[in-house]
Write an enzyme that holds these catalytic residues in place. Sequence first.
Site, PDB file in Angstrom:
ATOM      1  CG  ASN A   8      -1.869   1.173   1.241  1.00  0.00           C
ATOM      2  OD1 ASN A   8      -1.712   2.287   1.027  1.00  0.00           O
ATOM      3  ND2 ASN A   8      -3.135   0.730   1.488  1.00  0.00           N
ATOM      4  NE  ARG A  19       8.706  21.491   0.958  1.00  0.00           N
ATOM      5  CZ  ARG A  19      10.000  21.667   1.070  1.00  0.00           C
ATOM      6  NH1 ARG A  19      10.464  20.837   2.154  1.00  0.00           N
ATOM      7  NH2 ARG A  19      10.807  22.703   0.372  1.00  0.00           N
ATOM      8  CG  HIS A  44      -8.111   3.813   0.990  1.00  0.00           C
ATOM      9  ND1 HIS A  44      -8.523   3.335   2.003  1.00  0.00           N
ATOM     10  CD2 HIS A  44      -9.242   4.716   0.769  1.00  0.00           C
ATOM     11  CE1 HIS A  44      -9.864   3.600   2.421  1.00  0.00           C
ATOM     12  NE2 HIS A  44     -10.104   4.302   1.543  1.00  0.00           N
ATOM     13  NE  ARG A  46      -9.373   7.563   3.954  1.00  0.00           N
ATOM     14  CZ  ARG A  46      -8.727   6.432   4.301  1.00  0.00           C
ATOM     15  NH1 ARG A  46      -7.266   6.405   3.656  1.00  0.00           N
ATOM     16  NH2 ARG A  46      -8.934   5.496   5.074  1.00  0.00           N
ATOM     17  CD  GLU A  76      -7.209  -1.078   0.802  1.00  0.00           C
ATOM     18  OE1 GLU A  76      -6.771  -1.981   1.268  1.00  0.00           O
ATOM     19  OE2 GLU A  76      -7.035   0.110   1.792  1.00  0.00           O
ATOM     20  CB  THR A 106      -6.349   4.730   8.962  1.00  0.00           C
ATOM     21  OG1 THR A 106      -5.702   3.792   8.210  1.00  0.00           O
ATOM     22  CG2 THR A 106      -6.482   4.582  10.542  1.00  0.00           C
ATOM     23  CG  HIS A 197      -5.310  -1.381   9.863  1.00  0.00           C
ATOM     24  ND1 HIS A 197      -5.795  -0.614   8.946  1.00  0.00           N
ATOM     25  CD2 HIS A 197      -5.271  -0.675  10.963  1.00  0.00           C
ATOM     26  CE1 HIS A 197      -5.824   0.730   9.183  1.00  0.00           C
ATOM     27  NE2 HIS A 197      -5.722   0.775  10.657  1.00  0.00           N
ATOM     28  CG  ASP A 198      -2.152  -0.814  12.792  1.00  0.00           C
ATOM     29  OD1 ASP A 198      -1.532  -0.150  12.064  1.00  0.00           O
ATOM     30  OD2 ASP A 198      -2.991  -0.889  13.663  1.00  0.00           O
ATOM     31  N   GLY A 220       0.976  -1.105   4.081  1.00  0.00           N
ATOM     32  CA  GLY A 220       1.545   0.254   3.903  1.00  0.00           C
ATOM     33  C   GLY A 220       2.516   0.831   4.969  1.00  0.00           C
ATOM     34  CG  HIS A 221       2.455   3.068   9.512  1.00  0.00           C
ATOM     35  ND1 HIS A 221       2.138   4.492   9.122  1.00  0.00           N
ATOM     36  CD2 HIS A 221       3.121   3.052  10.493  1.00  0.00           C
ATOM     37  CE1 HIS A 221       3.107   5.093  10.171  1.00  0.00           C
ATOM     38  NE2 HIS A 221       3.380   4.125  11.019  1.00  0.00           N
TER      39      HIS A 221
END
Length: 246
Positions: A8, A19, A44, A46, A76, A106, A197-198, A220-221
């Site tokens: 992700n 920036r 994803h 948004r 997503e 999120t 997720h996580d 992703g994170h």
Amino acid sequence: MPCHLSVNVNAIAYLRNRRDLPWPSVVELSRLALEAGAAGITVHPRPDERHIRRSDVTDINRLLRSSFPGAEFNIEGYPDERFLQLVEAEKPDQVTLVPDDPGQATSDHGWDMAANAGLLKDVIARLHRGGMRVSLFVDPDPARPAQAKALGADRVELFTGPYGAALEPENARRELARVVAAGEAAARAGLGLNAGHDLTRDNLPPLVAALPNLLEVSIGHAVTADALAYGMAETVRKFRAAIGDV
């Protein structure tokens, strides 16, 4: 069949958007991830485009179709009309429907499928007419996969946030058991299984070992955080090792 990694790239886009500059490039970092063996890319977008922009969706899709035709593109989002028109234009391999409010930072919960049955059934049928596979983002509840199957979904993506946040061993075991029960219910329902997720290199191995039917993890994170230390290519290799995709 081994579990596969979809990277992700939302966090990369979020960093770029701090920036008015074209870097870091979500397209080039997607390329590095795919060259290192990632099975696909997840975005994803948004409504406020605070990270992934509509132009990013088109650019990443072009990269995959031209240079990585075997890779999967997963988009997503909440199925409002603007989102549906976007995916119908881009035709990703998979659309993951999430119940996010536009202002959410999120994803933090799965669908209430009883309350949204009419919406989801219509949207899933519409996406199927466009030739796209549909996954529903659901809480780790064994009742959810059968409900998703009844609405026409092809897969469910289990929300693993509570498992990822469970740092104390006993809590982690309890949350893993919830995820595994839901994943086993997906197999019984005849649905493909994704998770996200996580998830990290530390908590992935127990999850993958307990769910042999887990097809895909979308991360992703943690990938972005590790890429700051190891670089994107080496990070992808480390995550692939963590899920047994070697």
